[in-house]
Design a protein around this motif. Structure first.
Motif, PDB file in Angstrom:
ATOM      1  N   THR A   1       0.709  -1.220   0.140  1.00  0.00           N
ATOM      2  CA  THR A   1       0.000   0.085  -0.290  1.00  0.00           C
ATOM      3  C   THR A   1       0.696   1.315  -0.041  1.00  0.00           C
ATOM      4  O   THR A   1       0.335   2.383  -0.380  1.00  0.00           O
ATOM      5  N   LYS A   2       2.052   1.069   0.508  1.00  0.00           N
ATOM      6  CA  LYS A   2       2.825   2.342   0.476  1.00  0.00           C
ATOM      7  C   LYS A   2       3.759   2.514  -0.882  1.00  0.00           C
ATOM      8  O   LYS A   2       4.235   3.781  -0.957  1.00  0.00           O
ATOM      9  N   GLY A   3       3.839   1.729  -1.473  1.00  0.00           N
ATOM     10  CA  GLY A   3       4.513   1.516  -2.683  1.00  0.00           C
ATOM     11  C   GLY A   3       4.015   1.892  -4.140  1.00  0.00           C
ATOM     12  O   GLY A   3       4.394   2.307  -5.097  1.00  0.00           O
ATOM     13  N   THR A   4       2.715   1.321  -4.051  1.00  0.00           N
ATOM     14  CA  THR A   4       2.150   1.512  -5.671  1.00  0.00           C
ATOM     15  C   THR A   4       0.386   1.564  -5.329  1.00  0.00           C
ATOM     16  O   THR A   4      -0.100   1.686  -4.028  1.00  0.00           O
ATOM     17  N   THR A   5      -0.351   1.605  -6.448  1.00  0.00           N
ATOM     18  CA  THR A   5      -1.698   1.511  -6.167  1.00  0.00           C
ATOM     19  C   THR A   5      -2.298   0.437  -6.341  1.00  0.00           C
ATOM     20  O   THR A   5      -1.753  -0.372  -7.343  1.00  0.00           O
ATOM     21  N   PRO A   6      -3.498   0.092  -6.145  1.00  0.00           N
ATOM     22  CA  PRO A   6      -4.332  -1.238  -6.637  1.00  0.00           C
ATOM     23  C   PRO A   6      -4.540  -1.241  -8.126  1.00  0.00           C
ATOM     24  O   PRO A   6      -4.395  -2.399  -8.561  1.00  0.00           O
ATOM     25  N   GLU A   7      -4.607  -0.306  -8.564  1.00  0.00           N
ATOM     26  CA  GLU A   7      -4.918  -0.125 -10.150  1.00  0.00           C
ATOM     27  C   GLU A   7      -3.667  -0.654 -10.788  1.00  0.00           C
ATOM     28  O   GLU A   7      -3.679  -1.667 -11.874  1.00  0.00           O
ATOM     29  N   THR A   8      -2.478  -0.127 -10.299  1.00  0.00           N
ATOM     30  CA  THR A   8      -1.242  -0.583 -11.003  1.00  0.00           C
ATOM     31  C   THR A   8      -0.756  -2.182 -10.590  1.00  0.00           C
ATOM     32  O   THR A   8      -0.469  -2.894 -11.392  1.00  0.00           O
ATOM     33  N   PHE A   9      -1.206  -2.796  -9.448  1.00  0.00           N
ATOM     34  CA  PHE A   9      -1.167  -3.913  -9.084  1.00  0.00           C
ATOM     35  C   PHE A   9      -2.119  -4.962  -9.835  1.00  0.00           C
ATOM     36  O   PHE A   9      -1.458  -5.936 -10.479  1.00  0.00           O
ATOM     37  N   VAL A  10      -3.273  -4.510 -10.278  1.00  0.00           N
ATOM     38  CA  VAL A  10      -3.976  -5.350 -11.165  1.00  0.00           C
ATOM     39  C   VAL A  10      -3.374  -5.400 -12.409  1.00  0.00           C
ATOM     40  O   VAL A  10      -3.359  -6.483 -13.079  1.00  0.00           O
ATOM     41  N   LYS A  11      -3.125  -4.167 -12.912  1.00  0.00           N
ATOM     42  CA  LYS A  11      -2.373  -4.123 -14.287  1.00  0.00           C
ATOM     43  C   LYS A  11      -1.073  -5.129 -14.466  1.00  0.00           C
ATOM     44  O   LYS A  11      -1.096  -5.782 -15.499  1.00  0.00           O
ATOM     45  N   ALA A  12      -0.364  -4.875 -13.422  1.00  0.00           N
ATOM     46  CA  ALA A  12       1.035  -5.634 -13.582  1.00  0.00           C
ATOM     47  C   ALA A  12       0.502  -7.388 -13.589  1.00  0.00           C
ATOM     48  O   ALA A  12       0.994  -8.028 -14.221  1.00  0.00           O
ATOM     49  N   TRP A  13      -0.663  -7.598 -12.910  1.00  0.00           N
ATOM     50  CA  TRP A  13      -0.849  -9.219 -12.633  1.00  0.00           C
ATOM     51  C   TRP A  13      -1.461  -9.225 -13.920  1.00  0.00           C
ATOM     52  O   TRP A  13      -1.030 -10.610 -14.378  1.00  0.00           O
ATOM     53  N   ARG A  14      -2.444  -8.768 -14.511  1.00  0.00           N
ATOM     54  CA  ARG A  14      -3.056  -9.196 -15.551  1.00  0.00           C
ATOM     55  C   ARG A  14      -1.796  -9.293 -16.895  1.00  0.00           C
ATOM     56  O   ARG A  14      -2.131 -10.301 -17.550  1.00  0.00           O
ATOM     57  N   HIS A  15      -0.987  -8.242 -16.843  1.00  0.00           N
ATOM     58  CA  HIS A  15       0.053  -8.334 -17.962  1.00  0.00           C
ATOM     59  C   HIS A  15       0.722  -9.573 -17.762  1.00  0.00           C
ATOM     60  O   HIS A  15       1.159 -10.164 -18.785  1.00  0.00           O
ATOM     61  N   ILE A  16       1.087  -9.987 -16.551  1.00  0.00           N
ATOM     62  CA  ILE A  16       1.929 -11.065 -16.435  1.00  0.00           C
ATOM     63  C   ILE A  16       1.335 -12.266 -16.734  1.00  0.00           C
ATOM     64  O   ILE A  16       1.975 -13.064 -17.716  1.00  0.00           O
ATOM     65  N   HIS A  17       0.033 -12.599 -16.374  1.00  0.00           N
ATOM     66  CA  HIS A  17      -0.842 -13.742 -16.810  1.00  0.00           C
ATOM     67  C   HIS A  17      -0.971 -13.853 -18.325  1.00  0.00           C
ATOM     68  O   HIS A  17      -0.841 -14.844 -18.990  1.00  0.00           O
ATOM     69  N   ASP A  18      -1.182 -12.650 -19.044  1.00  0.00           N
ATOM     70  CA  ASP A  18      -1.326 -12.732 -20.451  1.00  0.00           C
ATOM     71  C   ASP A  18       0.147 -12.853 -21.186  1.00  0.00           C
ATOM     72  O   ASP A  18      -0.264 -13.689 -22.081  1.00  0.00           O
ATOM     73  N   VAL A  19       1.059 -12.779 -20.581  1.00  0.00           N
ATOM     74  CA  VAL A  19       2.482 -13.058 -21.317  1.00  0.00           C
ATOM     75  C   VAL A  19       2.672 -14.641 -20.937  1.00  0.00           C
ATOM     76  O   VAL A  19       2.749 -15.187 -22.018  1.00  0.00           O
ATOM     77  N   PHE A  20       2.351 -15.350 -19.836  1.00  0.00           N
ATOM     78  CA  PHE A  20       2.396 -16.610 -19.750  1.00  0.00           C
ATOM     79  C   PHE A  20       1.301 -17.291 -20.632  1.00  0.00           C
ATOM     80  O   PHE A  20       1.674 -18.329 -21.198  1.00  0.00           O
ATOM     81  N   GLN A  21       0.186 -16.620 -20.931  1.00  0.00           N
ATOM     82  CA  GLN A  21      -0.923 -17.442 -21.769  1.00  0.00           C
ATOM     83  C   GLN A  21      -0.287 -17.396 -23.278  1.00  0.00           C
ATOM     84  O   GLN A  21      -0.449 -18.447 -23.922  1.00  0.00           O
TER      85      GLN A  21
END
Length: 334
Positions: free
Chosen positions: A172-192
């Motif tokens: 919570t001190k280093g980033t925003t929920p929106e950035t966390f979600v965007k990073a997660w989805r991006h990693i998932h999509d690359v794996f796919q």
């Protein structure tokens, strides 16, 4: 175990209502070191042409019994020693990998050959979630994903665990929920994109007890991007002391937006007079709760001696309860 409709669940110990996780192994973890410097011949490619299907593992009929121990999974000797101590083989082996490490393919194969599933807590200490989300880390992500794909054994990956806390740079001190979600989805999509479908994706917040003002839903990547909800929650000497009070508040909040299977993804009990009762509450809670698919015990001395063998009475209780038929099964070969 019969499943019901699913109902929801260290930088420092937090004793008021919950304890944050202790996965700060980073580069100190032997598995992480092995992943950074893999031997050329040790990362074996999959022998089977057909991709491993993780679907049968997503909602198993028995509970996962997991452990994190020093030295594993690069060597399975520490897991064997733990199994002898508690009287049963784990079928889930935890490890920690810092962002930039290579995938420990040999470790994943070791765990699979042992009859289990490798669980990787992938810790993005740097360069920051924004750099992951914007695609500038894609070469690394793709290389990691290709190694996972080529190893072709089941792997559970928890990216950015305990994101609802303030003790990690991706929290919570280093980033925003929106950035966390965007990073997660991006990693998932690359794996796919590279065909790494042999991954079970585990979204693992810390129990909300020490951070009650942080809402979890903004951090949720979406049902299409997550397979399990992992809940990190430790039993402290002065915190919540029942299964319902430790994990219940988190699970009720999670139930508002998803009904994915729940894994107690990192836990242990602080040594003290209550430890035997804590062990009983954890194991009986997991066994009786049809919505929880297992737990992963942190058996590493770090800021406290979390090893179950450090408390004889708690160890005896652990051995008695883990011996039941509900816990442990061999991960299928295909």
């Amino acid at each position: 175990m019969i499943r019901k409709t699913l109902l929801p669940l260290c930088a420092a110990l937090v004793f008021l209502g919950g304890v944050s996780g202790c996965g700060l192994l980073g580069g100190d973890d032997p598995a992480a070191r092995a992943a950074r410097h893999p031997a050329g011949s040790s990362s074996r490619k999959a022998e089977a042409a057909v991709p491993y299907d993780v679907a049968p593992l997503l909602d198993p009929k028995k509970e996962f019994f997991g452990v994190a121990v020093d030295g594993a999974p690069s060597s399975m000797k520490p897991v064997d020693a733990f199994a002898r101590t508690v009287g049963k083989k784990p079928n889930l082996v935890g490890s920690y990998s810092s962002w930039g490490d290579g995938f420990n393919a040999e470790g994943a194969r070791n765990v699979f050959d042992y009859g289990g599933l490798l669980y990787v807590s992938w810790e993005p200490f740097k360069p920051g979630l924004d750099k992951i989300a914007d695609g500038s880390q894609d070469a690394y992500i793709r290389k990691f994903a290709k190694s996972v794909h080529e190893t072709n054994v089941p792997v559970a990956i928890s990216f950015g665990h305990e994101m609802n806390g303030n003790w990690y740079p991706w929290g919570t001190k280093g980033t925003t929920p929106e950035t966390f979600v965007k990073a997660w989805r991006h990693i998932h999509d690359v794996f796919q994109d590279v065909g790494a479908t042999n991954v079970i994706w585990v979204w693992s917040p810390n129990v909300i007890n020490p951070v009650p003002s942080v809402e979890l839903e903004p951090y949720w990547p979406g049902d299409a991007y997550v397979d399990w909800v992992g809940v990190v929650g430790y039993w402290s000497r002065t915190g919540a002391h029942t299964f319902a009070t430790l994990y219940g508040p988190t699970r009720r909040q999670v139930a508002r937006f998803t009904h994915k299977p729940v894994l107690i993804s990192e836990t242990s009990s602080e040594p003290g007079e209550r430890r035997r009762a804590d062990v009983r509450a954890l194991l009986t809670g997991v066994e009786k709760d049809g919505d929880v698919i297992g737990f992963l015990w942190f058996n590493i001395p770090k800021r406290a001696d979390w090893r179950i063998q450090s408390s004889p009475l708690a160890l005896a209780e652990f051995k008695r309860l883990i011996a039941g038929d509900a816990f442990g099964f061999e991960v299928p070969r295909s």
